[in-house]
Motif scaffolding. Structure first.
Motif, PDB file in Angstrom:
ATOM      1  N   PRO A 129       0.820  -1.218   0.000  1.00 40.31           N
ATOM      2  CA  PRO A 129       0.000   0.000   0.000  1.00 40.31           C
ATOM      3  C   PRO A 129       0.856   1.270   0.000  1.00 40.31           C
ATOM      4  O   PRO A 129       0.846   2.060   0.939  1.00 40.31           O
ATOM      5  CB  PRO A 129      -0.819  -0.135   1.286  1.00 40.31           C
ATOM      6  CG  PRO A 129       0.067  -0.892   2.210  1.00 40.31           C
ATOM      7  CD  PRO A 129       0.855  -1.835   1.324  1.00 40.31           C
ATOM      8  N   VAL A 130       1.631   1.440  -1.060  1.00 43.14           N
ATOM      9  CA  VAL A 130       2.490   2.613  -1.227  1.00 43.14           C
ATOM     10  C   VAL A 130       2.324   3.119  -2.656  1.00 43.14           C
ATOM     11  O   VAL A 130       1.737   2.443  -3.498  1.00 43.14           O
ATOM     12  CB  VAL A 130       3.982   2.277  -0.959  1.00 43.14           C
ATOM     13  CG1 VAL A 130       4.192   1.833   0.485  1.00 43.14           C
ATOM     14  CG2 VAL A 130       4.505   1.225  -1.923  1.00 43.14           C
ATOM     15  N   THR A 131       2.881   4.300  -2.921  1.00 39.09           N
ATOM     16  CA  THR A 131       2.835   4.815  -4.290  1.00 39.09           C
ATOM     17  C   THR A 131       3.886   4.108  -5.137  1.00 39.09           C
ATOM     18  O   THR A 131       4.857   3.545  -4.617  1.00 39.09           O
ATOM     19  CB  THR A 131       3.110   6.330  -4.328  1.00 39.09           C
ATOM     20  OG1 THR A 131       4.469   6.566  -3.931  1.00 39.09           O
ATOM     21  CG2 THR A 131       2.144   7.100  -3.431  1.00 39.09           C
ATOM     22  N   LEU A 132       3.707   4.182  -6.427  1.00 38.66           N
ATOM     23  CA  LEU A 132       4.675   3.605  -7.353  1.00 38.66           C
ATOM     24  C   LEU A 132       6.050   4.252  -7.162  1.00 38.66           C
ATOM     25  O   LEU A 132       7.075   3.576  -7.160  1.00 38.66           O
ATOM     26  CB  LEU A 132       4.184   3.783  -8.795  1.00 38.66           C
ATOM     27  CG  LEU A 132       5.013   3.147  -9.898  1.00 38.66           C
ATOM     28  CD1 LEU A 132       5.157   1.645  -9.677  1.00 38.66           C
ATOM     29  CD2 LEU A 132       4.387   3.425 -11.254  1.00 38.66           C
ATOM     30  N   GLU A 133       6.058   5.548  -6.942  1.00 38.92           N
ATOM     31  CA  GLU A 133       7.319   6.263  -6.752  1.00 38.92           C
ATOM     32  C   GLU A 133       8.034   5.794  -5.482  1.00 38.92           C
ATOM     33  O   GLU A 133       9.258   5.638  -5.469  1.00 38.92           O
ATOM     34  CB  GLU A 133       7.081   7.782  -6.704  1.00 38.92           C
ATOM     35  CG  GLU A 133       6.675   8.378  -8.035  1.00 38.92           C
ATOM     36  CD  GLU A 133       5.212   8.081  -8.436  1.00 38.92           C
ATOM     37  OE1 GLU A 133       4.379   7.768  -7.541  1.00 38.92           O
ATOM     38  OE2 GLU A 133       4.919   8.132  -9.641  1.00 38.92           O
ATOM     39  N   GLN A 134       7.285   5.567  -4.388  1.00 38.57           N
ATOM     40  CA  GLN A 134       7.892   5.074  -3.151  1.00 38.57           C
ATOM     41  C   GLN A 134       8.493   3.682  -3.357  1.00 38.57           C
ATOM     42  O   GLN A 134       9.611   3.412  -2.913  1.00 38.57           O
ATOM     43  CB  GLN A 134       6.856   5.004  -2.024  1.00 38.57           C
ATOM     44  CG  GLN A 134       6.435   6.354  -1.477  1.00 38.57           C
ATOM     45  CD  GLN A 134       5.255   6.195  -0.519  1.00 38.57           C
ATOM     46  OE1 GLN A 134       4.215   5.633  -0.862  1.00 38.57           O
ATOM     47  NE2 GLN A 134       5.430   6.698   0.683  1.00 38.57           N
ATOM     48  N   GLN A 156      14.019 -10.671 -12.713  1.00 35.02           N
ATOM     49  CA  GLN A 156      13.190  -9.561 -13.164  1.00 35.02           C
ATOM     50  C   GLN A 156      12.401  -9.016 -11.980  1.00 35.02           C
ATOM     51  O   GLN A 156      11.846  -9.787 -11.202  1.00 35.02           O
ATOM     52  CB  GLN A 156      12.191 -10.027 -14.220  1.00 35.02           C
ATOM     53  CG  GLN A 156      12.808 -10.672 -15.431  1.00 35.02           C
ATOM     54  CD  GLN A 156      11.741 -11.283 -16.305  1.00 35.02           C
ATOM     55  OE1 GLN A 156      10.777 -10.621 -16.676  1.00 35.02           O
ATOM     56  NE2 GLN A 156      11.901 -12.563 -16.619  1.00 35.02           N
ATOM     57  N   HIS A 157      12.323  -7.688 -11.884  1.00 38.79           N
ATOM     58  CA  HIS A 157      11.557  -7.011 -10.839  1.00 38.79           C
ATOM     59  C   HIS A 157      10.542  -6.109 -11.553  1.00 38.79           C
ATOM     60  O   HIS A 157      10.943  -5.158 -12.215  1.00 38.79           O
ATOM     61  CB  HIS A 157      12.456  -6.116  -9.979  1.00 38.79           C
ATOM     62  CG  HIS A 157      13.705  -6.774  -9.488  1.00 38.79           C
ATOM     63  ND1 HIS A 157      13.869  -7.167  -8.177  1.00 38.79           N
ATOM     64  CD2 HIS A 157      14.866  -7.096 -10.125  1.00 38.79           C
ATOM     65  CE1 HIS A 157      15.068  -7.698  -8.024  1.00 38.79           C
ATOM     66  NE2 HIS A 157      15.689  -7.673  -9.198  1.00 38.79           N
ATOM     67  N   HIS A 158       9.252  -6.433 -11.454  1.00 40.41           N
ATOM     68  CA  HIS A 158       8.213  -5.669 -12.146  1.00 40.41           C
ATOM     69  C   HIS A 158       7.356  -4.926 -11.125  1.00 40.41           C
ATOM     70  O   HIS A 158       7.014  -5.487 -10.077  1.00 40.41           O
ATOM     71  CB  HIS A 158       7.317  -6.602 -12.962  1.00 40.41           C
ATOM     72  CG  HIS A 158       8.041  -7.297 -14.063  1.00 40.41           C
ATOM     73  ND1 HIS A 158       8.138  -6.761 -15.324  1.00 40.41           N
ATOM     74  CD2 HIS A 158       8.718  -8.466 -14.097  1.00 40.41           C
ATOM     75  CE1 HIS A 158       8.840  -7.584 -16.091  1.00 40.41           C
ATOM     76  NE2 HIS A 158       9.205  -8.626 -15.371  1.00 40.41           N
ATOM     77  N   PHE A 159       6.951  -3.696 -11.477  1.00 38.28           N
ATOM     78  CA  PHE A 159       6.122  -2.865 -10.605  1.00 38.28           C
ATOM     79  C   PHE A 159       4.914  -2.381 -11.395  1.00 38.28           C
ATOM     80  O   PHE A 159       5.067  -1.892 -12.513  1.00 38.28           O
ATOM     81  CB  PHE A 159       6.925  -1.658 -10.106  1.00 38.28           C
ATOM     82  CG  PHE A 159       8.160  -2.056  -9.344  1.00 38.28           C
ATOM     83  CD1 PHE A 159       8.135  -2.184  -7.970  1.00 38.28           C
ATOM     84  CD2 PHE A 159       9.345  -2.330 -10.016  1.00 38.28           C
ATOM     85  CE1 PHE A 159       9.264  -2.573  -7.272  1.00 38.28           C
ATOM     86  CE2 PHE A 159      10.481  -2.719  -9.328  1.00 38.28           C
ATOM     87  CZ  PHE A 159      10.445  -2.840  -7.954  1.00 38.28           C
ATOM     88  N   LYS A 160       3.729  -2.537 -10.794  1.00 38.90           N
ATOM     89  CA  LYS A 160       2.507  -2.115 -11.474  1.00 38.90           C
ATOM     90  C   LYS A 160       1.612  -1.409 -10.467  1.00 38.90           C
ATOM     91  O   LYS A 160       1.338  -1.943  -9.379  1.00 38.90           O
ATOM     92  CB  LYS A 160       1.794  -3.336 -12.055  1.00 38.90           C
ATOM     93  CG  LYS A 160       0.511  -2.987 -12.795  1.00 38.90           C
ATOM     94  CD  LYS A 160      -0.041  -4.180 -13.549  1.00 38.90           C
ATOM     95  CE  LYS A 160      -0.618  -5.204 -12.594  1.00 38.90           C
ATOM     96  NZ  LYS A 160      -1.340  -6.288 -13.255  1.00 38.90           N
ATOM     97  N   GLU A 161       1.179  -0.210 -10.835  1.00 39.53           N
ATOM     98  CA  GLU A 161       0.254   0.522  -9.981  1.00 39.53           C
ATOM     99  C   GLU A 161      -1.114  -0.149 -10.040  1.00 39.53           C
ATOM    100  O   GLU A 161      -1.597  -0.484 -11.124  1.00 39.53           O
ATOM    101  CB  GLU A 161       0.167   1.972 -10.471  1.00 39.53           C
ATOM    102  CG  GLU A 161      -0.347   2.925  -9.443  1.00 39.53           C
ATOM    103  CD  GLU A 161      -0.046   4.371  -9.810  1.00 39.53           C
ATOM    104  OE1 GLU A 161      -0.019   5.192  -8.892  1.00 39.53           O
ATOM    105  OE2 GLU A 161       0.156   4.664 -11.009  1.00 39.53           O
ATOM    106  N   ILE A 162      -1.695  -0.381  -8.876  1.00 36.61           N
ATOM    107  CA  ILE A 162      -3.023  -0.981  -8.777  1.00 36.61           C
ATOM    108  C   ILE A 162      -3.832  -0.143  -7.796  1.00 36.61           C
ATOM    109  O   ILE A 162      -3.252   0.666  -7.052  1.00 36.61           O
ATOM    110  CB  ILE A 162      -2.951  -2.455  -8.302  1.00 36.61           C
ATOM    111  CG1 ILE A 162      -2.292  -2.552  -6.929  1.00 36.61           C
ATOM    112  CG2 ILE A 162      -2.228  -3.326  -9.333  1.00 36.61           C
ATOM    113  CD1 ILE A 162      -2.381  -3.916  -6.284  1.00 36.61           C
ATOM    114  N   PRO A 163      -5.153  -0.296  -7.767  1.00 39.51           N
ATOM    115  CA  PRO A 163      -5.930   0.460  -6.776  1.00 39.51           C
ATOM    116  C   PRO A 163      -5.419   0.180  -5.363  1.00 39.51           C
ATOM    117  O   PRO A 163      -5.275  -0.976  -4.960  1.00 39.51           O
ATOM    118  CB  PRO A 163      -7.351  -0.071  -6.966  1.00 39.51           C
ATOM    119  CG  PRO A 163      -7.381  -0.548  -8.395  1.00 39.51           C
ATOM    120  CD  PRO A 163      -5.997  -1.092  -8.649  1.00 39.51           C
ATOM    121  N   GLY A 164      -5.063   1.234  -4.647  1.00 41.53           N
ATOM    122  CA  GLY A 164      -4.606   1.089  -3.270  1.00 41.53           C
ATOM    123  C   GLY A 164      -3.127   0.813  -3.108  1.00 41.53           C
ATOM    124  O   GLY A 164      -2.656   0.575  -1.998  1.00 41.53           O
ATOM    125  N   GLY A 165      -2.364   0.807  -4.192  1.00 41.51           N
ATOM    126  CA  GLY A 165      -0.936   0.560  -4.012  1.00 41.51           C
ATOM    127  C   GLY A 165      -0.202   0.092  -5.248  1.00 41.51           C
ATOM    128  O   GLY A 165      -0.506   0.485  -6.371  1.00 41.51           O
TER     129      GLY A 165
END
Length: 153
Positions: free
Chosen positions: A14-19, A99-108
């Motif tokens: 539950p954090v922002t993509l930037e964090q 591989q390290h993948h990051f995806k913004e989802i509702p709530g984090g």
């Protein structure tokens, strides 16, 4: 030749993509999300606090029986706030592609780790994987799902 193995781990934070990106793209944070009993230390001097393609990162760790191991990885691909890839250049595996993948989802943010690895020594490496290596890696990712929330928020 030994087999190639795959691990996939998904964690929602539950954090922002930037964090999330700021924390995980700083190589010095790796030691904060690795169990203390593995003696993981970043040995190379960081050039800034963000990863970049071509960056070499050197570590030492004690994965088994307190025996110190040298490990060198290269950051081969980076797309800011989306993914990065590290590949072993020298160390305990004959192949390590993470591989390290990051995806913004509702709530984090949903973070997905995908690791392909191969252990040297042919059938002996396969036996070592089934006896202890895979369990050790599974424990490492389980530990990370437990410790990461304390590191990020």
């Amino acid at each position: 030749m030994s087999r190639t193995y795959r691990i996939k781990s998904v964690q929602v934070m539950p954090v922002t993509l930037e964090q999330a990106w700021k924390f995980f793209s700083d190589p010095n944070n790796l030691q904060h999300i690795t169990p203390k009993n593995m003696g993981f230390t970043v040995k190379s001097e960081a050039h800034g606090d963000r990863i970049y393609p071509g960056q070499i990162i050197e570590y030492s760790l004690k994965p088994m029986l307190g025996i110190k191991v040298y490990w060198m990885t290269e950051i081969t691909h980076v797309e800011e706030n989306r993914f990065f890839v590290d590949e072993q250049r020298f160390g305990p595996y004959s192949l390590w592609h993470h591989q390290h993948h990051f995806k913004e989802i509702p709530g984090g943010v949903e973070m997905t780790d995908i690791v392909h690895y191969r252990i040297p020594l042919g059938w002996l490496g396969d036996l070592a994987n089934s006896l202890f290596v895979r369990r050790k890696l599974d424990k490492l990712f389980k530990y990370r799902t437990e410790i990461i929330p304390r590191c990020l928020y």
